[in-house]
Design an enzyme around this catalytic site. Sequence first.
Site, PDB file in Angstrom:
ATOM      1  N   GLU A  85      10.689  -4.740   4.508  1.00 47.69           N
ATOM      2  CA  GLU A  85      10.609  -6.168   4.010  1.00 47.69           C
ATOM      3  C   GLU A  85      10.347  -6.178   2.510  1.00 47.69           C
ATOM      4  O   GLU A  85      10.796  -6.896   1.806  1.00 47.69           O
ATOM      5  CB  GLU A  85       9.386  -6.890   4.748  1.00 47.69           C
ATOM      6  CG  GLU A  85       9.736  -6.978   6.161  1.00 47.69           C
ATOM      7  CD  GLU A  85       9.315  -6.199   7.242  1.00 47.69           C
ATOM      8  OE1 GLU A  85       9.081  -4.941   6.686  1.00 47.69           O
ATOM      9  OE2 GLU A  85       9.161  -6.304   8.517  1.00 47.69           O
TER      10      GLU A  85
ATOM     11  N   LYS B 165       9.134  -0.401  13.875  1.00 46.38           N
ATOM     12  CA  LYS B 165      10.076  -0.208  12.102  1.00 46.38           C
ATOM     13  C   LYS B 165      11.008   1.020  12.258  1.00 46.38           C
ATOM     14  O   LYS B 165      11.740   0.767  11.813  1.00 46.38           O
ATOM     15  CB  LYS B 165       8.861   0.405  11.281  1.00 46.38           C
ATOM     16  CG  LYS B 165       7.557  -0.834  10.917  1.00 46.38           C
ATOM     17  CD  LYS B 165       6.728  -0.151   9.769  1.00 46.38           C
ATOM     18  CE  LYS B 165       5.602  -0.947   9.605  1.00 46.38           C
ATOM     19  NZ  LYS B 165       4.454  -0.321   8.810  1.00 46.38           N
TER      20      LYS B 165
ATOM     21  N   GLY C 128      -4.854  -1.781   4.810  1.00 52.63           N
ATOM     22  CA  GLY C 128      -4.038  -2.839   4.524  1.00 52.63           C
ATOM     23  C   GLY C 128      -4.861  -4.270   4.674  1.00 52.63           C
ATOM     24  O   GLY C 128      -4.927  -5.031   3.814  1.00 52.63           O
ATOM     25  N   ARG C 129      -5.203  -4.352   5.916  1.00 49.12           N
ATOM     26  CA  ARG C 129      -5.995  -5.853   6.240  1.00 49.12           C
ATOM     27  C   ARG C 129      -7.355  -5.900   6.032  1.00 49.12           C
ATOM     28  O   ARG C 129      -7.981  -6.757   5.840  1.00 49.12           O
ATOM     29  CB  ARG C 129      -5.895  -5.815   7.786  1.00 49.12           C
ATOM     30  CG  ARG C 129      -6.562  -4.524   8.728  1.00 49.12           C
ATOM     31  CD  ARG C 129      -6.063  -4.666  10.009  1.00 49.12           C
ATOM     32  NE  ARG C 129      -6.595  -3.566  10.808  1.00 49.12           N
ATOM     33  CZ  ARG C 129      -5.859  -2.342  10.980  1.00 49.12           C
ATOM     34  NH1 ARG C 129      -4.755  -2.444  10.471  1.00 49.12           N
ATOM     35  NH2 ARG C 129      -6.465  -1.257  11.795  1.00 49.12           N
TER      36      ARG C 129
ATOM     37  N   HIS D 146      -5.185 -33.044  17.831  1.00 47.79           N
ATOM     38  CA  HIS D 146      -4.158 -33.901  18.451  1.00 47.79           C
ATOM     39  C   HIS D 146      -3.046 -33.150  18.870  1.00 47.79           C
ATOM     40  O   HIS D 146      -1.790 -33.742  19.243  1.00 47.79           O
ATOM     41  CB  HIS D 146      -3.687 -34.714  17.221  1.00 47.79           C
ATOM     42  CG  HIS D 146      -4.677 -35.833  16.858  1.00 47.79           C
ATOM     43  ND1 HIS D 146      -5.183 -37.031  17.533  1.00 47.79           N
ATOM     44  CD2 HIS D 146      -5.857 -35.753  15.813  1.00 47.79           C
ATOM     45  CE1 HIS D 146      -6.145 -37.485  16.756  1.00 47.79           C
ATOM     46  NE2 HIS D 146      -6.424 -36.703  16.077  1.00 47.79           N
TER      47      HIS D 146
ATOM     48  N   GLU E  26      -4.829  -6.616  14.579  1.00 49.75           N
ATOM     49  CA  GLU E  26      -4.249  -5.259  14.346  1.00 49.75           C
ATOM     50  C   GLU E  26      -5.437  -4.128  14.514  1.00 49.75           C
ATOM     51  O   GLU E  26      -5.192  -2.930  14.620  1.00 49.75           O
ATOM     52  CB  GLU E  26      -3.593  -5.180  12.860  1.00 49.75           C
ATOM     53  CG  GLU E  26      -2.687  -4.092  12.661  1.00 49.75           C
ATOM     54  CD  GLU E  26      -1.850  -4.253  11.163  1.00 49.75           C
ATOM     55  OE1 GLU E  26      -0.649  -4.505  11.548  1.00 49.75           O
ATOM     56  OE2 GLU E  26      -2.355  -4.110  10.173  1.00 49.75           O
TER      57      GLU E  26
ATOM     58  N   LYS F 166       0.828  -1.162  -0.103  1.00 52.08           N
ATOM     59  CA  LYS F 166       0.177   0.041   0.059  1.00 52.08           C
ATOM     60  C   LYS F 166       0.865   1.175  -0.074  1.00 52.08           C
ATOM     61  O   LYS F 166       0.833   2.204  -0.783  1.00 52.08           O
ATOM     62  CB  LYS F 166      -0.818  -0.130   1.173  1.00 52.08           C
ATOM     63  CG  LYS F 166      -1.736   1.187   1.385  1.00 52.08           C
ATOM     64  CD  LYS F 166      -2.853   1.164   2.435  1.00 52.08           C
ATOM     65  CE  LYS F 166      -3.420   2.334   2.486  1.00 52.08           C
ATOM     66  NZ  LYS F 166      -4.447   2.427   3.779  1.00 52.08           N
TER      67      LYS F 166
HETATM   68  O1  F6P Z   1       2.885  -3.955  10.077  1.00 50.87           O
HETATM   69  C1  F6P Z   1       1.671  -2.823   9.473  1.00 50.87           C
HETATM   70  C2  F6P Z   1       1.302  -2.723   8.144  1.00 50.87           C
HETATM   71  O2  F6P Z   1       1.324  -1.292   7.993  1.00 50.87           O
HETATM   72  C3  F6P Z   1       0.128  -3.345   7.718  1.00 50.87           C
HETATM   73  O3  F6P Z   1      -0.913  -2.523   8.528  1.00 50.87           O
HETATM   74  C4  F6P Z   1       0.103  -3.585   6.500  1.00 50.87           C
HETATM   75  O4  F6P Z   1      -0.745  -4.399   6.082  1.00 50.87           O
HETATM   76  C5  F6P Z   1       1.330  -4.217   6.302  1.00 50.87           C
HETATM   77  O5  F6P Z   1       2.248  -3.318   7.314  1.00 50.87           O
HETATM   78  C6  F6P Z   1       2.200  -3.710   5.050  1.00 50.87           C
HETATM   79  O6  F6P Z   1       2.038  -2.278   4.513  1.00 50.87           O
HETATM   80  P1  F6P Z   1       2.027  -2.250   3.025  1.00 50.87           P
HETATM   81  O7  F6P Z   1       1.135  -2.720   2.063  1.00 50.87           O
HETATM   82  O8  F6P Z   1       2.185  -0.687   2.902  1.00 50.87           O
HETATM   83  O9  F6P Z   1       3.528  -2.655   2.634  1.00 50.87           O
END
Ligand code: F6P
Length: 540
Positions: A213, A504, A267-268, A384, A353, A207
């Site tokens: 990452e 972060k 995002g979620r 199990h 979240e 987003k």
């Molecule tokens: O870790 C928090 C967060 O902002 C989430 O809410 C989001 O889904 C994820 O990181 C990834 O963010 P982006 O889509 O901006 O890379």
Amino acid sequence: MSQSLTALPSWHALEQHRQSMHAQHLRELFAADPERGRRFTAEGAGLYLDYSKNLITDETITLLIRLAEECGLAKRRAAMFAGEIINRSEGRAAFHCALRAPAGAVMHTGGENVVPQVQEVLARMGAFVDKVHDGRWSGATGQRLRHVVNIGIGGSYLGPEMAWRALRNFRHADMDVRFIANIDGAQFLDVTVDLDPAETLFIISSKTFTTLETMTNAHAARAWVVAKLGEAAVARHFVAVSTNTEAVRAFGMDPEHIFGFWDWVGGRYSMDSAIGLSTMLAVGPRHFAELLAGFRAMDEHFQTAPLARNLPVLLGLLSVWYNNFFGAQTQAILPYAHDLARLPAYLQQLQMESNGKGVDETGQPVAVDTGPIIWGEPGTDGQHSFYQLIHQGTRLIPCDLIGFCQPLSPLQNQHDLLMANLFAQAEALAFGKGATDLRAEGAAEAQIPFRVCPGNRPSNLLLADALSPATLGAIIALYEHSVFTQGVIWGIDSFDQWGVELGKILAQRVVADIQDGGKSLRHDSSTNTLLQRYLQRREG
Ligand code: F6P
């Protein structure tokens, strides 16, 4: 809101009522009302909810509904569907419902009807997917793109991966979709080890297009493609999904290869936006449209069904009931479907979240516990492993059991056994087995204390005919709106996530420390010592 929540008449009434529930056991509640298993059910958007095995009576539901009314649920729901800025701490709407609005609908936020934009992106996604499927969009060498790798994390990953597995029976025969989320290079290597760059399409899903990452993995993927196919191949092998067009351009991607979405999509809450591009590549535009229709059906149900027969409202209020009146810390999601193996992980982000908040919408500390800890695994695997604690442990763990009438494989007999386990577990949780029954069966007296299953462990049972794209959409929207309902009761902002920012920022500082060999460490003594040890030993 937080102060006044506990002062509401319905809250007081629920506290009193909770006391009267101490003496109640599900065995007696069922014995007293032969219709209970039919009465405490609700249906909507193709989902059947049996909530009879909860620690509730008619009065509980009446009081919970009153609580929802006193908290202004209907008004808040209307505000969300009207595109109002309900995510106040970020100054945004939470308008994910517009992502699944039918073409031609009118849904305004910020003074603009957003449906045409949504439809335009969907149409571009569909056209792109068709081109990849029929080979009009091929790799730089002209080879068919048979492998798709979605690079993204959190909301830009969990939904697509969950859907890829859930819709296994609807996948395009020639498409293989994989996911890289973790910054750990081991995942990058693991996913790409047997791939040929010439046949691989990367979707960079973010987003913000700033997430460490995702950006790190995107650059690794770019280098991997360029090493084999050269710089010019990037345009054929990379597309992006983002709200941040500028940053995507800076990455070197053609604007034509950007599938956008909007800041009013959290995002979620984005798996049905362009973040679902990998899902559409996997199952095709028609099935993706069915997925959206499932979401939409649940949106309509949430908006129109009376509160007492409204699935998301009931699920949300039952969560509040256990969370706040029974002190339940956690809630288990137990899908009896191998294909829903990643649903618990998806719902973990969606719920934790969203509702893991300690202040209310006005910034005041909340007076009651908010979002529960969500966890789970597919049945029967969990039976199990951790079910022992649910059946006989000291903690109350409300469970959502999810199953399907129709099998997800041709092995009908195995499906019958799977579903038999689902029904049996709900029964065992509710009714348990007492000492009298054990004695009647001839159990050794010394073993009886160990063998007694107290029962009275609450569960919801969600049953659908088949795990289709539409069913999946309905299930996800069900939980989205259940989370919303809970957030409204607690008076919190379910759509921000400030809590993840600090880690972060600190990570960036630590990265700088590692890069300069720890010359100027200015952390606490624990972090400094750990970093020094890491730096001394990292080369083995
Ligand atoms: O870790 C928090 C967060 O902002 C989430 O809410 C989001 O889904 C994820 O990181 C990834 O963010 P982006 O889509 O901006 O890379």
